[in-house]
Write a protein that holds these residues in place. Structure first.
Motif, PDB file in Angstrom:
ATOM      1  N   MET A   1      10.077  29.040  -3.168  1.00  0.00           N
ATOM      2  CA  MET A   1       9.358  28.222  -2.213  1.00  0.00           C
ATOM      3  C   MET A   1      10.259  27.652  -1.304  1.00  0.00           C
ATOM      4  O   MET A   1      11.515  27.147  -1.495  1.00  0.00           O
ATOM      5  CB  MET A   1       8.720  26.868  -3.034  1.00  0.00           C
ATOM      6  N   THR A   2       9.915  27.658   0.143  1.00  0.00           N
ATOM      7  CA  THR A   2      10.849  26.826   1.078  1.00  0.00           C
ATOM      8  C   THR A   2      10.166  25.826   1.274  1.00  0.00           C
ATOM      9  O   THR A   2       9.147  25.374   0.930  1.00  0.00           O
ATOM     10  CB  THR A   2      10.607  27.872   2.256  1.00  0.00           C
ATOM     11  N   ALA A   3      11.073  25.120   2.291  1.00  0.00           N
ATOM     12  CA  ALA A   3      10.729  23.594   2.433  1.00  0.00           C
ATOM     13  C   ALA A   3       9.248  23.684   3.305  1.00  0.00           C
ATOM     14  O   ALA A   3       8.621  22.425   3.566  1.00  0.00           O
ATOM     15  CB  ALA A   3      11.650  23.005   3.139  1.00  0.00           C
ATOM     16  N   SER A   4       9.037  24.562   4.087  1.00  0.00           N
ATOM     17  CA  SER A   4       8.004  24.640   5.065  1.00  0.00           C
ATOM     18  C   SER A   4       6.616  24.971   4.323  1.00  0.00           C
ATOM     19  O   SER A   4       5.442  24.571   4.668  1.00  0.00           O
ATOM     20  CB  SER A   4       8.016  25.887   6.055  1.00  0.00           C
ATOM     21  N   ASP A   5       6.594  25.363   2.787  1.00  0.00           N
ATOM     22  CA  ASP A   5       5.507  25.699   2.240  1.00  0.00           C
ATOM     23  C   ASP A   5       4.586  24.264   1.836  1.00  0.00           C
ATOM     24  O   ASP A   5       5.387  23.208   1.638  1.00  0.00           O
ATOM     25  CB  ASP A   5       5.871  26.443   1.047  1.00  0.00           C
ATOM     26  N   THR A   6       3.485  24.476   1.775  1.00  0.00           N
ATOM     27  CA  THR A   6       2.577  23.322   1.079  1.00  0.00           C
ATOM     28  C   THR A   6       1.919  23.861  -0.282  1.00  0.00           C
ATOM     29  O   THR A   6       1.124  24.686  -0.310  1.00  0.00           O
ATOM     30  CB  THR A   6       1.343  23.104   2.055  1.00  0.00           C
ATOM     31  N   PRO A   7       2.694  23.225  -1.460  1.00  0.00           N
ATOM     32  CA  PRO A   7       2.435  23.382  -2.569  1.00  0.00           C
ATOM     33  C   PRO A   7       0.820  23.246  -3.080  1.00  0.00           C
ATOM     34  O   PRO A   7       0.523  22.231  -2.480  1.00  0.00           O
ATOM     35  CB  PRO A   7       3.457  22.971  -3.605  1.00  0.00           C
ATOM     36  N   ASP A   8       0.350  23.905  -3.922  1.00  0.00           N
ATOM     37  CA  ASP A   8      -1.124  23.231  -4.607  1.00  0.00           C
ATOM     38  C   ASP A   8      -0.660  22.158  -5.524  1.00  0.00           C
ATOM     39  O   ASP A   8      -1.446  21.338  -5.524  1.00  0.00           O
ATOM     40  CB  ASP A   8      -1.497  24.311  -5.300  1.00  0.00           C
ATOM     41  N   ILE A   9       0.543  22.226  -6.053  1.00  0.00           N
ATOM     42  CA  ILE A   9       0.827  21.297  -6.938  1.00  0.00           C
ATOM     43  C   ILE A   9       2.090  20.389  -7.004  1.00  0.00           C
ATOM     44  O   ILE A   9       3.188  21.107  -6.648  1.00  0.00           O
ATOM     45  CB  ILE A   9       0.562  21.794  -8.754  1.00  0.00           C
ATOM     46  N   SER A  10       2.254  19.163  -6.958  1.00  0.00           N
ATOM     47  CA  SER A  10       3.480  18.429  -7.220  1.00  0.00           C
ATOM     48  C   SER A  10       3.648  17.723  -8.497  1.00  0.00           C
ATOM     49  O   SER A  10       2.737  16.889  -8.746  1.00  0.00           O
ATOM     50  CB  SER A  10       3.603  17.234  -6.092  1.00  0.00           C
ATOM     51  N   VAL A  11       4.696  18.096  -8.928  1.00  0.00           N
ATOM     52  CA  VAL A  11       5.107  17.457 -10.423  1.00  0.00           C
ATOM     53  C   VAL A  11       5.956  16.336 -10.060  1.00  0.00           C
ATOM     54  O   VAL A  11       7.152  16.769  -9.325  1.00  0.00           O
ATOM     55  CB  VAL A  11       5.808  18.713 -11.250  1.00  0.00           C
ATOM     56  N   VAL A  12       5.821  15.187 -10.526  1.00  0.00           N
ATOM     57  CA  VAL A  12       6.497  13.998 -10.127  1.00  0.00           C
ATOM     58  C   VAL A  12       7.237  13.415 -11.553  1.00  0.00           C
ATOM     59  O   VAL A  12       6.403  13.106 -12.400  1.00  0.00           O
ATOM     60  CB  VAL A  12       5.578  12.955  -9.583  1.00  0.00           C
TER      61      VAL A  12
END
Length: 243
Positions: A1-12
């Protein structure tokens, strides 16, 4: 995954003095979400040990890993909020940084929320076989029972760090220290519904707990009064129509 991608899920994942645990946890998260559109955001809450250095060393190995650092210790709730503010995914999954929440359980919470109707804002984990001391389990049952009775928040285990929620809904909620324990009550206050799934729980392998039963009790008394006040002052507008 690159920094420009918009992921579906963010794990915090909020961490404080979790040297030896944070790195293996990051690798477990990567394995659990392999092949999916995700990012993981570790928020170091001004650790005094090597937690931050260990995480930064992993960034080349784990492209989905982002590391944020607080200059001053601000607590778990603020670390979670820092991560959510930085998150690019519409769905946020949180885990405790001590490794007691198995990352393998996290995708099922995210999937359940993505499959749910829009009025469901949160899918919370419920520790089915909690691996803590008898005193901690007893205190948790007592506190959960009182909180559930007073707030009517339908949650049996708000202390479970494994949760999936909609980022936009979270950012509408009032912020205060320890808010992470009151997300079910506050999402209901905004007119949303919650769902819950049983999840596994593990023994802590490194470090030590940042909380004591008495410390939690002192904080929870004032927090409960505050959330009860917030609920009493809530007025919802019903459907909103734009013309």
């Amino acid at each position: 995954m690159t920094a420009s991608d918009t992921p579906d899920i963010s794990v915090v994942v909020p961490v404080h003095d979790e040297a030896g645990a944070a790195g293996p946890l990051a690798r477990e998260i990567a394995a659990a979400f392999m092949g999916r559109s995700y990012e993981m955001i570790f928020v170091d809450d001004a650790s005094r040990d090597t937690t931050l250095a260990e995480l930064r060393a992993l960034m080349a190995e784990l492209p989905a890993l982002r590391v944020l650092s607080h200059a001053t210790n601000a607590g778990q709730s603020r670390a979670v909020r820092t991560g959510v503010l930085a998150a690019r995914g519409a769905i946020v999954v949180t885990l405790d940084g001590d490794g007691q929440n198995p990352p393998a359980e996290a995708p099922k919470l995210a999937d359940a929320l993505m499959a749910a109707p829009p009025n469901v804002a949160l899918v919370g984990g419920r520790r089915a076989k909690r691996q803590d001391t008898a005193a901690k389990r007893w205190a948790s049952r007592w506190a959960n029972g009182i909180r559930k009775r007073l707030l009517k928040d339908d949650a049996d285990d708000t202390g479970c760090g494994l949760k999936a929620f909609r980022r936009d809904v979270f950012l509408r909620l009032p912020y205060f220290d320890h808010v992470h324990r009151y997300l079910p009550a506050l999402t209901i206050r905004e007119g949303y519904e919650n769902r819950y799934l049983d999840v596994d729980h593990r023994h802590r392998e490194t470090g030590r707990s940042k909380y004591t039963n008495w410390g939690r009790l002192r904080a929870s008394l004032s927090d409960l009064m505050g959330v009860m006040w917030l609920k009493s002052r809530a007025r919802r507008p019903g459907a909103v129509t734009e013309f």
